[in-house]
Enzyme design. Sequence first.
Site, PDB file in Angstrom:
ATOM      1  N   TYR A 127       6.066  -8.619   8.392  1.00 24.11           N
ATOM      2  CA  TYR A 127       5.771  -7.201   8.570  1.00 24.11           C
ATOM      3  C   TYR A 127       5.931  -6.780  10.027  1.00 24.11           C
ATOM      4  O   TYR A 127       5.716  -7.584  10.942  1.00 24.11           O
ATOM      5  CB  TYR A 127       4.322  -6.894   8.168  1.00 24.11           C
TER       6      TYR A 127
ATOM      7  N   ARG B 254      -4.029  -4.763   7.292  1.00 21.24           N
ATOM      8  CA  ARG B 254      -5.074  -3.821   7.718  1.00 21.24           C
ATOM      9  C   ARG B 254      -6.266  -4.564   8.301  1.00 21.24           C
ATOM     10  O   ARG B 254      -6.819  -4.190   9.340  1.00 21.24           O
ATOM     11  CB  ARG B 254      -5.555  -3.001   6.508  1.00 21.24           C
TER      12      ARG B 254
ATOM     13  N   ASP C 121      -7.289   1.475   7.819  1.00 22.10           N
ATOM     14  CA  ASP C 121      -6.017   2.034   8.279  1.00 22.10           C
ATOM     15  C   ASP C 121      -6.236   3.488   8.690  1.00 22.10           C
ATOM     16  O   ASP C 121      -7.316   4.052   8.520  1.00 22.10           O
ATOM     17  CB  ASP C 121      -4.910   1.898   7.225  1.00 22.10           C
TER      18      ASP C 121
ATOM     19  N   ASP D 168       0.839  -1.199   0.000  1.00 16.34           N
ATOM     20  CA  ASP D 168       0.000   0.000   0.000  1.00 16.34           C
ATOM     21  C   ASP D 168       0.873   1.248   0.000  1.00 16.34           C
ATOM     22  O   ASP D 168       2.020   1.214   0.489  1.00 16.34           O
ATOM     23  CB  ASP D 168      -0.898   0.027   1.241  1.00 16.34           C
TER      24      ASP D 168
END
Length: 286
Positions: free
Chosen positions: A66, A171, A80, A38
């Site tokens: 992540y 997310r 988000d 993203d």
Amino acid sequence: MNGIVVIDKPAGWTSQDVTARLRRVFGTRRIGHGGTLDPMATGVLPVFVGRATRGVEFFEHAEKTYEATLRLGLTTDTEDISGTVLEKKEVHVSETEFLGILERFRGKIKQIPPMYSALKVNGQKLCDLARKGKEVERQPREIEIFRLDCLEFAGETARLLVCCSKGTYIRTLCKDIGAALGCGGCMAALRRVQAGDYTIDQAVPLQQLLDGQNPEDYLRPVDSLFIRYPAVRLTAKQETRCRNGGSFSVRLEPGTYRVYSPGGEFLALSQVENGVMSTIKSFFEV
């Protein structure tokens, strides 16, 4: 130029923005990336250049790791921190409660893809529909969370380490954890620290590459994509068969191998079954 450059993607750039810019830098249209990030996300983005693009299909299923920041008490339309706030609640969650809820999200779980995503329904991207104020039904998809650790808990925020399968939306994971705690939640920050065998320590900041005089210096060899497989050097006759797409007998255990010419040129990713080697994908110059 052929090879793989591991970019540390900055915030504000889409993955497509990066590949479009690198097409000009490397002077080729044959460029692809290994997994969309993203715009707000940063971190590891492997970019495949030239003949290396033949390897993108093998990277699609690579595990990703992540570091994410979860903001509790806040629910948004994009899941988000950049989205429109839908609901805000006070947070009364202890660290013990938070750590306990994480167990629900380890292993194979179901996720409903977010509306603000590039997935298509009836030929239309969900994000395009979402921007028009439309919402459509999405079927849950099975993903796998191999590792989910809390790096830091600070009441309304928590830093998470997530190692997951292809198709996982961090997310959505943040939103679902917040929902399970009863206060809601959304993702406040995201950094990819590993994709396949490529780590953040190997990544070059995009601006550093753009400012440099010799971008080819940052290219990793194509065979680095398959470093986990054992290497085999062929004889001259076997090389000829390999280059012609033929199979041949070998004294090797069944499995997948990196295959090289007698002179050390990377030729192909190959498999051995019943003492016969055949090509999965070739990477030599035709």
